[in-house]
Design a protein around this motif. Structure first.
Motif, short mmCIF file in Angstrom:
data_model
loop_
_atom_site.label_atom_id
_atom_site.label_comp_id
_atom_site.label_asym_id
_atom_site.label_seq_id
_atom_site.Cartn_x
_atom_site.Cartn_y
_atom_site.Cartn_z
N SER A 80 0.83 -1.21 0.00
CA SER A 80 0.00 0.00 0.00
C SER A 80 0.86 1.26 0.00
CB SER A 80 -0.94 0.00 1.21
OG SER A 80 -0.22 0.00 2.43
N PHE A 81 1.91 1.26 0.79
CA PHE A 81 2.80 2.42 0.85
C PHE A 81 3.54 2.60 -0.47
CE2 PHE A 81 6.65 4.74 2.08
CZ PHE A 81 6.10 5.78 2.83
N TYR A 84 1.06 4.08 -2.94
CA TYR A 84 0.48 5.35 -2.48
C TYR A 84 1.46 6.51 -2.65
CZ TYR A 84 -1.57 8.94 0.47
OH TYR A 84 -2.10 10.13 0.93
N TRP A 88 0.76 10.25 -3.93
CA TRP A 88 0.93 11.40 -3.03
C TRP A 88 1.88 12.44 -3.62
CZ3 TRP A 88 5.33 12.92 -0.11
CH2 TRP A 88 5.08 13.93 0.83
N TYR A 109 5.52 -3.83 -8.31
CA TYR A 109 5.21 -3.35 -6.96
C TYR A 109 4.86 -4.50 -6.02
CZ TYR A 109 5.30 1.65 -8.04
OH TYR A 109 5.70 2.91 -8.37
N GLY A 157 -2.97 -5.13 -0.34
CA GLY A 157 -2.35 -3.88 0.07
C GLY A 157 -2.26 -2.90 -1.08
N PHE A 158 -1.98 -3.40 -2.28
CA PHE A 158 -1.93 -2.55 -3.48
C PHE A 158 -3.28 -1.87 -3.70
CE2 PHE A 158 -1.96 -1.67 -8.03
CZ PHE A 158 -0.66 -1.23 -8.27
N GLY A 161 -3.66 0.87 -1.15
CA GLY A 161 -2.84 2.02 -1.49
C GLY A 161 -3.47 2.90 -2.55
N LEU A 170 -4.42 4.64 5.08
CA LEU A 170 -3.58 3.46 4.85
C LEU A 170 -3.60 2.52 6.06
CD1 LEU A 170 -0.36 4.90 3.17
CD2 LEU A 170 -2.15 3.57 2.07
#
Length: 256
Positions: A80-81, A84, A88, A109, A157-158, A161, A170
């Motif tokens: 996710s990070f 993201y 961002w 990823y 998680g993807f 994100g 998140l």
């Protein structure tokens, strides 16, 4: 027709792993300390009163649950990070306009996040060997569940994100949903120990099937059959793939 962009996939994969290397000591030391504390608290305090579950020493019984607990959180956080941050910072538009397909983007990823997650899982497995004697009766299935679960939760998680609009979001699903479901999914106990009514309710928790299958690969014993566990894991994997396909097809929260 454009061929597979191996260089693009490798560039993203290497960049994501470089971020992991910058915090390598902390990233590896944290699971070692956490695992040790779990054995001290659960293994000593509870294990002294509940020596075995289904013929498996309690300290060894909780190892698959410990590995899964860490891999769930690591997989979701890393994936996710990873996606993201381009959103961002605004570099997501460069990624979307680059000569790299949606499949290659997800592969890079998710592959990097799954690599980091599996490294942490292996560190926990090695650490656990210092506290208990482990046996792995079905190493092929252990590896299969290990890789599949890590990849599945990285896909999940993807999705998080891409869905998240802030750093706070998140953390919402991992902390408020996944963590409680993991603790209630038999990570530190067998659901057979629950009253019949609660056991029926627990069977609606999808985490039960993932942990049960992984534990079966160690000791040949699980709360549900290994066939059902694998089917549930593959079903979750397929669902995540379908959602990501829809996201790239519609551009959901990628271009806004």
């Amino acid at each position: 027709m454009m061929g597979f962009n191996a260089r693009g996939v490798w560039a993203i994969y290497k960049f994501e792993l470089h971020r992991f290397r910058r915090t390598l000591l902390t990233g590896l030391l944290t699971p070692v300390i956490t695992t040790s504390l779990y054995f001290i608290v659960f293994g000593s305090a509870i294990g002294s009163r509940m020596t075995e579950i289904g013929g498996v020493p309690y300290g060894a019984f909780i190892v698959p649950g410990l590995i899964m607990l860490s891999m769930f959180t690591e997989s979701i956080f890393n994936a996710s990070f990873g996606i993201y941050m381009p959103k961002w910072s605004g570099t997501i538009y460069e990624l979307l306009s680059a000569p790299i397909s949606a499949f290659e983007t997800v592969l890079a990823y998710v592959g990097a996040a799954a690599t980091k997650s599996m490294i942490v899982g292996l560190v926990i497995l090695v650490t656990a060997n210092f506290f208990v004697d482990l046996q792995i009766l079905h190493p092929f299935w252990t590896a299969a569940f290990f890789v599949l679960i890590a990849t599945t939760f990285c896909l999940f998680g993807f999705i998080i994100g891409i869905w998240a609009k802030s750093f706070e979001q998140l953390q919402v699903i991992p902390m408020l949903i996944i963590m409680p479901l993991t603790f209630l999914g038999g990570a530190f106990y067998s659901i057979d120990m629950l009253p019949a009514a609660w056991r029926t309710v627990t069977l609606f928790n999808p985490i039960v099937y993932l942990i049960s299958g992984f534990r079966w690969s160690f000791y040949g014993k699980g709360d549900v059959s290994v066939e059902i566990s694998m089917a549930a894991t593959l079903g979750f994997f397929g669902l995540c793939l379908a959602v990501i396909w829809w996201i790239f097809r519609t551009g959901y929260r990628l271009k806004s």
